[in-house]
Design an enzyme around this catalytic site. Structure first.
Site, PDB file in Angstrom:
ATOM      1  N   SER A 199     -33.208  95.234 129.610  1.00  0.00           N
ATOM      2  CA  SER A 199     -33.505  94.729 128.559  1.00  0.00           C
ATOM      3  C   SER A 199     -32.411  95.318 127.122  1.00  0.00           C
ATOM      4  CB  SER A 199     -34.728  95.328 127.966  1.00  0.00           C
ATOM      5  OG  SER A 199     -34.895  96.794 127.788  1.00  0.00           O
ATOM      6  N   HIS A 207     -37.346  89.981 130.267  1.00  0.00           N
ATOM      7  CA  HIS A 207     -36.226  89.265 129.967  1.00  0.00           C
ATOM      8  C   HIS A 207     -35.694  87.942 130.775  1.00  0.00           C
ATOM      9  CE1 HIS A 207     -36.215  91.610 126.116  1.00  0.00           C
ATOM     10  NE2 HIS A 207     -36.723  92.520 126.948  1.00  0.00           N
ATOM     11  N   LYS A 254     -42.426  87.102 125.216  1.00  0.00           N
ATOM     12  CA  LYS A 254     -41.362  86.598 125.222  1.00  0.00           C
ATOM     13  C   LYS A 254     -41.014  85.172 125.143  1.00  0.00           C
ATOM     14  CE  LYS A 254     -39.604  91.166 125.603  1.00  0.00           C
ATOM     15  NZ  LYS A 254     -40.640  91.859 125.543  1.00  0.00           N
TER      16      LYS A 254
HETATM   17  C1  LIG Z   1     -38.112  95.208 130.282  1.00  0.00           C
HETATM   18  C2  LIG Z   1     -39.276  95.315 129.411  1.00  0.00           C
HETATM   19  N1  LIG Z   1     -40.649  95.539 130.135  1.00  0.00           N
HETATM   20  C3  LIG Z   1     -41.838  95.485 129.461  1.00  0.00           C
HETATM   21  C4  LIG Z   1     -41.867  95.067 128.037  1.00  0.00           C
HETATM   22  C5  LIG Z   1     -43.072  95.477 127.276  1.00  0.00           C
HETATM   23  O1  LIG Z   1     -43.613  94.096 126.994  1.00  0.00           O
HETATM   24  P1  LIG Z   1     -44.553  93.995 125.850  1.00  0.00           P
HETATM   25  O2  LIG Z   1     -43.739  93.986 124.774  1.00  0.00           O
HETATM   26  O3  LIG Z   1     -44.962  92.439 126.017  1.00  0.00           O
HETATM   27  O4  LIG Z   1     -45.517  94.657 125.693  1.00  0.00           O
HETATM   28  C6  LIG Z   1     -40.619  95.048 127.373  1.00  0.00           C
HETATM   29  C7  LIG Z   1     -40.724  94.661 125.849  1.00  0.00           C
HETATM   30  O5  LIG Z   1     -40.007  94.565 125.068  1.00  0.00           O
HETATM   31  C8  LIG Z   1     -39.477  95.098 127.851  1.00  0.00           C
HETATM   32  O6  LIG Z   1     -38.260  94.843 127.521  1.00  0.00           O
END
Ligand SMILES: Cc1ncc(COP(=O)(O)O)c(C=O)c1O
Length: 425
Positions: free
Chosen positions: A206, A234, A266
């Protein structure tokens, strides 16, 4: 003060020897000091900016339009009329809340519909959706792994993976980013000591925008009898011929990954998280995972929005490819302008590495003044000394928006490099 290196902290009044209230906690005071120092140094707060309307390739802040690189709205489904309509219809039918845990009276038809649609799309036996992507990693890892176990994660893994591993009570070891030799060697030593081992990686990292080398990781997981979690936050809607993510991109057998975790926030234009995998495992989680059993069901509007977004993805199979082309275009333009985009390749996340936090802040503010909204990222979200701007590319960005931004970025980076703008780096 790591986040604001180079900015002198304003010294607040003395810290009590024995803090009595929450406001006296050292970490609470430290944050207040850091914010005061940032403000004294003339920076406006880059966080919690209020956006008006739907954020996509453009956004509105304070009545002004910006080219926007700070939204997860990869394929433009957040704000799409069909997705909005589905959410509104769900509210009219079921109200705004599931009003209970799904186990105990919160179940609505939209929940199973979403989970079946996700499982079908991913080619898995089942799927389970909860109210948050972050909390599903925490709850899932915390539930399946404990003190006799080992969680091995990539050194650049997301906070939700690390927090889940930490709270699980399992031993936690990080392996150097995407280093398969190191992972293999680590497991050769550590695997025999643990009851269960989880390897946790991200389809697309990310903060860096590179892809986990999944086929190699699958081979290692099999060799050492470990379980594998792939976080597709992502990569869903971004990678693969139909946008089905990292598994599709690499042609990995679905059953070779135990936990295909993802988020609804996302590509899927909603809010919530999911895990897909073997039907029996998903059924077990449905009856036992604390973050599901003891938490309210996904709101009807969020479930409906995710279903509608998934249908849109399936009806517009060209979109993920177009998104990747736009991201490649931006990467290429940045490289031509001498911008350090780190490891980014093949994904829609493109960092501009500044190294120093102050540089990242200044650069974000300069671009903001030029009508470009992008978020600066510092330690601890990334390693110390690896601060950056993080650009999320969307399928809706135009080549004109992307090349104009790369030109601005290149110009500002060149100015920094010439030391015309000296900053506390
Ligand atoms: C790699 C990754 N996993 C989990 C999450 C968590 O997702 P959420 O924002 O939908 O809670 C994110 C959030 O940006 C993320 O980038």
């Amino acid at each position: 003060m790591a986040q604001w290196r180079g900015v002198e902290a304003r010294v607040l009044t003395t810290t009590p020897a024995h803090p009595t209230g929450a406001a006296d906690l050292p970490e609470v005071r430290e944050l207040a000091e850091r914010k005061a120092a940032m403000s004294d140094a003339g920076f406006t707060m880059p966080y919690f900016q209020v956006h008006d309307g739907v954020a996509g390739a453009t956004t509105h802040i304070g009545g002004r339009e910006f080219i926007n690189f700070s939204s997860y709205n990869y394929l433009g489904f957040a704000g799409d009329p069909a997705v909005n309509r589905a959410a509104m219809d769900a509210v009219l039918s079921y109200g705004t809340s599931a009003s209970a845990s799904r186990v105990a009276s919160g179940e609505r038809p939209l929940h199973a519909e979403l989970e079946h649609a996700l499982a079908d799309f991913l080619g898995c036996g089942g799927a389970l959706a909860t109210v948050s992507g972050h909390s599903i990693n925490v709850s899932l890892i915390g539930h399946l792994f404990g003190p006799e176990d080992l969680v091995v994660h990539d050194s650049l893994a997301h906070d939700s993976i690390i927090t889940g591993a930490r709270l699980s009570g399992a031993r936690r070891l990080a392996f150097p980013h995407s280093d398969l030799t190191a992972l293999d060697a680590l497991l050769a030593v550590e695997r025999p000591k643990a009851r269960r081992v989880l390897i946790a990686v991200e389809g697309v990292y990310s903060m860096d925008g590179d892809l986990a080398p999944l086929p190699g990781i699958v081979a290692i997981k099999k060799r050492h009898g470990a379980m594998l979690l792939v976080d597709e936050a992502h990569s869903l809607g971004v990678l693969g011929a139909t946008g089905a993510g990292a598994g599709e991109h690499f042609g990995v057998e679905r059953g070779d990954v135990d936990l295909w975790m993802g988020t609804l926030s996302k590509t899927l234009a909603s809010c919530g998280g999911y895990v897909a995998g073997d039907a029996a495992l998903i059924d077990y989680l449905k009856f036992t995972m604390p973050g599901f059993v003891y938490s309210v069901g996904l709101s009807p509007a969020n479930a409906a929005a995710a279903i509608a977004a998934l249908h849109l993805l399936q009806s517009k199979p060209d979109l993920p490819r177009r998104l990747r082309e736009r991201a490649d275009f931006f990467r290429e333009n940045c490289r031509m302008k001498g911008v350090d985009i780190g490891l980014s390749a093949g994904s829609a996340v493109v960092p501009c590495i500044t190294g120093s936090s102050i540089r990242a802040l200044r650069l974000a503010q300069t671009l903001g003044a030029e009508g470009v909204n992008v978020q600066p990222i510092f330690y601890p979200a990334v390693e110390e000394g690896r601060a950056r701007l993080r650009f999320f590319i969307t399928a809706a960005h135009t080549e004109e928006q992307l090349s104009r931004t790369a030109v601005l970025l290149g110009r500002e980076v060149a100015l920094f490099n010439e030391h015309r703008v000296e900053v506390g780096s």
